[in-house]
Write a protein that holds these residues in place. Structure first.
Motif, PDB file in Angstrom:
ATOM      1  N   GLY A 236      47.343  37.865  34.988  1.00 49.94           N
ATOM      2  CA  GLY A 236      46.189  38.761  34.990  1.00 49.94           C
ATOM      3  C   GLY A 236      45.081  38.286  34.071  1.00 49.94           C
ATOM      4  N   TYR A 237      45.458  37.824  32.850  1.00 50.10           N
ATOM      5  CA  TYR A 237      44.452  37.311  31.916  1.00 50.10           C
ATOM      6  C   TYR A 237      43.690  36.137  32.529  1.00 50.10           C
ATOM      7  N   LEU A 238      44.462  35.204  33.093  1.00 52.07           N
ATOM      8  CA  LEU A 238      43.842  34.006  33.679  1.00 52.07           C
ATOM      9  C   LEU A 238      42.972  34.359  34.879  1.00 52.07           C
ATOM     10  N   ALA A 239      43.519  35.208  35.769  1.00 52.71           N
ATOM     11  CA  ALA A 239      42.764  35.589  36.964  1.00 52.71           C
ATOM     12  C   ALA A 239      41.477  36.317  36.597  1.00 52.71           C
TER      13      ALA A 239
ATOM     14  N   GLU B 239      32.657  41.753  36.556  1.00 47.82           N
ATOM     15  CA  GLU B 239      33.327  40.830  37.477  1.00 47.82           C
ATOM     16  C   GLU B 239      34.747  40.522  37.016  1.00 47.82           C
ATOM     17  N   GLY B 240      34.923  40.389  35.692  1.00 43.83           N
ATOM     18  CA  GLY B 240      36.251  40.124  35.156  1.00 43.83           C
ATOM     19  C   GLY B 240      37.204  41.264  35.428  1.00 43.83           C
ATOM     20  N   GLU B 241      36.715  42.494  35.289  1.00 48.94           N
ATOM     21  CA  GLU B 241      37.556  43.668  35.583  1.00 48.94           C
ATOM     22  C   GLU B 241      37.952  43.691  37.057  1.00 48.94           C
ATOM     23  N   LYS B 242      37.006  43.368  37.931  1.00 52.04           N
ATOM     24  CA  LYS B 242      37.320  43.336  39.365  1.00 52.04           C
ATOM     25  C   LYS B 242      38.405  42.315  39.667  1.00 52.04           C
TER      26      LYS B 242
ATOM     27  N   GLY C 186      47.358  48.034  38.998  1.00 51.68           N
ATOM     28  CA  GLY C 186      47.995  48.759  37.908  1.00 51.68           C
ATOM     29  C   GLY C 186      47.455  48.364  36.548  1.00 51.68           C
ATOM     30  N   TYR C 187      46.844  47.185  36.452  1.00 50.86           N
ATOM     31  CA  TYR C 187      46.217  46.751  35.206  1.00 50.86           C
ATOM     32  C   TYR C 187      44.786  47.279  35.130  1.00 50.86           C
ATOM     33  N   TYR C 188      44.338  47.556  33.915  1.00 56.11           N
ATOM     34  CA  TYR C 188      42.944  47.938  33.705  1.00 56.11           C
ATOM     35  C   TYR C 188      42.553  47.597  32.266  1.00 56.11           C
ATOM     36  N   PRO C 189      41.263  47.313  32.003  1.00 63.04           N
ATOM     37  CA  PRO C 189      40.840  46.914  30.664  1.00 63.04           C
ATOM     38  C   PRO C 189      40.715  48.108  29.722  1.00 63.04           C
ATOM     39  N   HIS C 190      40.898  47.824  28.429  1.00 66.62           N
ATOM     40  CA  HIS C 190      40.816  48.892  27.418  1.00 66.62           C
ATOM     41  C   HIS C 190      40.253  48.275  26.138  1.00 66.62           C
TER      42      HIS C 190
END
Length: 347
Positions: free
Chosen positions: A167-170, A230-233, A241-245
């Motif tokens: 997820g971090y890389l993507a 764009e990174g969040e998308k 299920g992942y989301y930024p915080h």
């Protein structure tokens, strides 16, 4: 003739006593003397959460819940599925992959989890926050700086970490090929590799004891993911299920500036065959003492009654948990449809 009522009264007393005794014996047979809750190893957030929940689940109960640590949650899922362990601390993404199985769901083109159709949700808990970790003196400032660096990976015992890194890389528009993977089995070994200088980047949950240990040893800090629009998308598309915080500077150990981290939900799980009274007794112990949890670990601040039930869960609730929540008025009617759909995935 006048003595008859006395004999009737005695007979009724004996009969009622036998009924009560039988009821007590039946109840005792339903509740075991000990229960196990699976978790990640000591030093991890999951171990701290399991320990706190075990403490209050056992309070006033006829059983003692003990924490059974494993190298990672991936390793004990087969035991949870078979009922060999009673409860587990797991995350929502892992449980989606395990519950649906590799035939139904893949993330990043893979699903190495063993199919776990018998898992059931007892309570939706805290938000799990994770982020990449570097040494404090590292020139790496953000996720975009890790290209070409030595990054801990593979995590066969804790598959959740593979998905975290994916997820971090993507999110940053990168792939595995853009970094040099240092294979490790679990999160603790990954942090050890960072401390020992065998890796430039690792990852860990926020406020884990292992992060505090590493910070005391060599000084470490978390770095931000790509939390642009764009990174969040990209993140949400890569791992549902992942989301930024966002965290403020100093809000957690090794957060030395405002930092954007990855967030997803933590579950208290069990097996579909777990006796109803075990589920309701464990829930009562946690529910009644939920305000006493936060002092045990910072991650407990989000382990609340309000978060216990939500339509955005990835496995079905245990029937006894549903009944418990209905009795407390926190099971909306719309949740019945969520439950039906989830059960339909494993008919």
């Amino acid at each position: 003739m006048g003595k008859k009522p006395c004999w009737i009264s005695r007979w009724l007393t004996i009969w009622l006593g036998l009924c009560l005794f039988t009821s007590i014996v039946a109840d005792a047979q339903q509740l075991p003397r000990s229960l196990t809750i699976g978790s990640n190893p000591p030093g991890t957030v999951f171990y701290a959460l399991a320990s706190g929940l075990a403490k209050f689940a056992s309070e006033g109960a006829p059983f003692q819940m003990t924490v059974q640590p494993y190298t990672g949650t991936s390793t004990f899922l087969p035991l949870l599925n078979s009922g060999e362990i009673d409860f587990g601390i797991n995350n929502a993404v892992d449980m989606a992959l395990a519950y649906q199985g590799p035939e139904r769901l893949k993330i990043g083109g893979r699903n190495p989890f063993q199919h776990t159709p018998n898992a059931r949700l007892v309570m939706r808990g805290s938000v799990l926050l994770t982020a990449p970790l570097v040494r404090k003196d590292s020139p790496i400032k953000s996720i975009h700086d890790i290209r070409g660096k030595r990054v801990t990976g593979e995590y066969p015992a804790q598959l959740a970490n593979w998905y975290n890194l994916f997820g971090y890389l993507a999110g940053a528009g990168m792939k595995w090929e853009d970094v040099k993977i240092v294979p490790v089995p679990g999160v603790n070994e990954g942090v050890d590799a960072l401390v020992q200088g065998r890796a430039d980047v690792s990852l860990c949950a926020l406020d884990a004891a292992k992060v505090k240990e590493a910070d005391a040893a060599v000084g470490v800090r978390h770095i931000s993911m790509d939390c642009s629009a764009e990174g969040e998308k990209r993140l949400r598309r890569a791992v549902p299920g992942y989301y930024p915080h966002w965290l403020k500077r100093g809000q957690a150990t090794a957060v030395v500036e405002d930092t954007c981290v990855n967030a997803y939900d933590i579950y208290l799980t069990s097996h579909k065959g777990t006796v109803d009274r075990v589920i309701s007794t464990v829930l009562k112990g946690i529910w009644d003492n939920v305000d006493k949890l936060p002092p045990l670990h910072p991650s407990f601040k989000d382990w609340t009654r309000q978060r216990a039930v939500d339509a955005d869960v990835t496995i079905p609730y245990h029937p006894a948990a549903i009944q418990y929540f209905k009795e407390r008025g926190v099971w909306p009617a719309a949740m019945d449809e969520t439950q039906r759909k989830l059960l339909g995935l494993n008919p």
